[in-house]
Design a protein around this motif. Structure first.
Motif, PDB file in Angstrom:
ATOM      1  N   LEU A   3      20.768  75.802  19.437  1.00  0.00           N
ATOM      2  CA  LEU A   3      20.878  75.767  17.992  1.00  0.00           C
ATOM      3  C   LEU A   3      19.868  74.728  17.542  1.00  0.00           C
ATOM      4  CD1 LEU A   3      22.490  76.545  15.398  1.00  0.00           C
ATOM      5  CD2 LEU A   3      23.821  74.475  15.817  1.00  0.00           C
ATOM      6  N   ASP A   4      18.850  75.165  16.797  1.00  0.00           N
ATOM      7  CA  ASP A   4      17.746  74.275  16.427  1.00  0.00           C
ATOM      8  C   ASP A   4      17.712  74.073  14.921  1.00  0.00           C
ATOM      9  OD1 ASP A   4      17.084  74.617  19.104  1.00  0.00           O
ATOM     10  OD2 ASP A   4      15.492  76.053  18.687  1.00  0.00           O
ATOM     11  N   VAL A   5      17.540  72.842  14.503  1.00  0.00           N
ATOM     12  CA  VAL A   5      17.318  72.525  13.100  1.00  0.00           C
ATOM     13  C   VAL A   5      15.918  71.931  13.007  1.00  0.00           C
ATOM     14  CG1 VAL A   5      18.042  71.167  11.107  1.00  0.00           C
ATOM     15  CG2 VAL A   5      19.763  72.107  12.663  1.00  0.00           C
ATOM     16  N   MET A   6      15.063  72.580  12.213  1.00  0.00           N
ATOM     17  CA  MET A   6      13.687  72.108  12.009  1.00  0.00           C
ATOM     18  C   MET A   6      13.566  71.602  10.576  1.00  0.00           C
ATOM     19  SD  MET A   6      11.748  72.818  14.780  1.00  0.00           S
ATOM     20  CE  MET A   6      10.065  73.116  14.273  1.00  0.00           C
ATOM     21  N   VAL A   7      13.019  70.401  10.421  1.00  0.00           N
ATOM     22  CA  VAL A   7      12.756  69.834   9.106  1.00  0.00           C
ATOM     23  C   VAL A   7      11.254  69.589   9.014  1.00  0.00           C
ATOM     24  CG1 VAL A   7      13.235  67.955   7.497  1.00  0.00           C
ATOM     25  CG2 VAL A   7      15.019  68.693   9.102  1.00  0.00           C
TER      26      VAL A   7
END
Length: 168
Positions: free
Chosen positions: A95-99
């Motif tokens: 599960l990846d969160v990219m900002v």
């Protein structure tokens, strides 16, 4: 850019760790580089000792086997994309969160949808096949902070078992 990790001394007081270098140490990736900010090989990580810091120091020097996230752990990184870079199509078992913190990136999904993300925008990827394209004007670099967590496996969608995949 400096990076610091906290820990505890023999009295249990908060202190800065001296086990890892503060200078960035980027690893080349197609179209850019990735700087590992932290990684753990179990979730939740144990902070009772500094074994997690020792493992992170190894990952920082040698990279994380299989990509950005250890199979049972977590990771955080800064990903820098060269001007006009296009990643391979890929899916990770995380599960990846990219900002996006600098530049403009397009996120393409295998279903044909595209979103344009600018500094301050974010995207959560749930084991999806995707690619990134740097569309920053004037031949600019783009940067993103990535936070990743291993997911429960197998990942089964629409009767198919999905796995980590890279398509060149």
């Amino acid at each position: 850019m400096s990076h610091y990790i906290t820990t505890h001394d023999a009295k249990g007081q908060s202190v800065y760790s001296t086990k890892t270098p503060t200078e960035p140490h980027g690893h080349p990736i197609p179209g850019g580089k990735m700087e590992v900010l932290y990684s753990s090989h179990q979730f939740p990580p144990s902070l009772n000792t500094e074994a997690d810091i020792d493992q992170y120091a190894h990952d920082r020097t040698h990279g994380i086997e299989g990509g950005i996230c250890p199979p049972q752990g977590t990771a955080a990184a800064i990903v820098s994309f060269e001007p006009h870079a296009v990643s391979a199509w890929h899916r990770t078992m995380s599960l990846d969160v990219m900002v996006i913190i600098e530049g403009v990136m397009e996120a393409h999904l295998e279903g044909g949808e595209v979103r344009t993300l600018k500094a301050g925008d974010s995207m959560t990827q749930r084991g999806t096949m995707h690619l990134w394209q740097n569309v920053t004007p004037n031949d600019g670099w783009a940067k993103a902070v990535a936070f990743a967590s291993a997911i429960q496996q197998p990942l089964e969608i629409a009767g198919k078992t999905l796995e980590t995949e890279f398509r060149m």
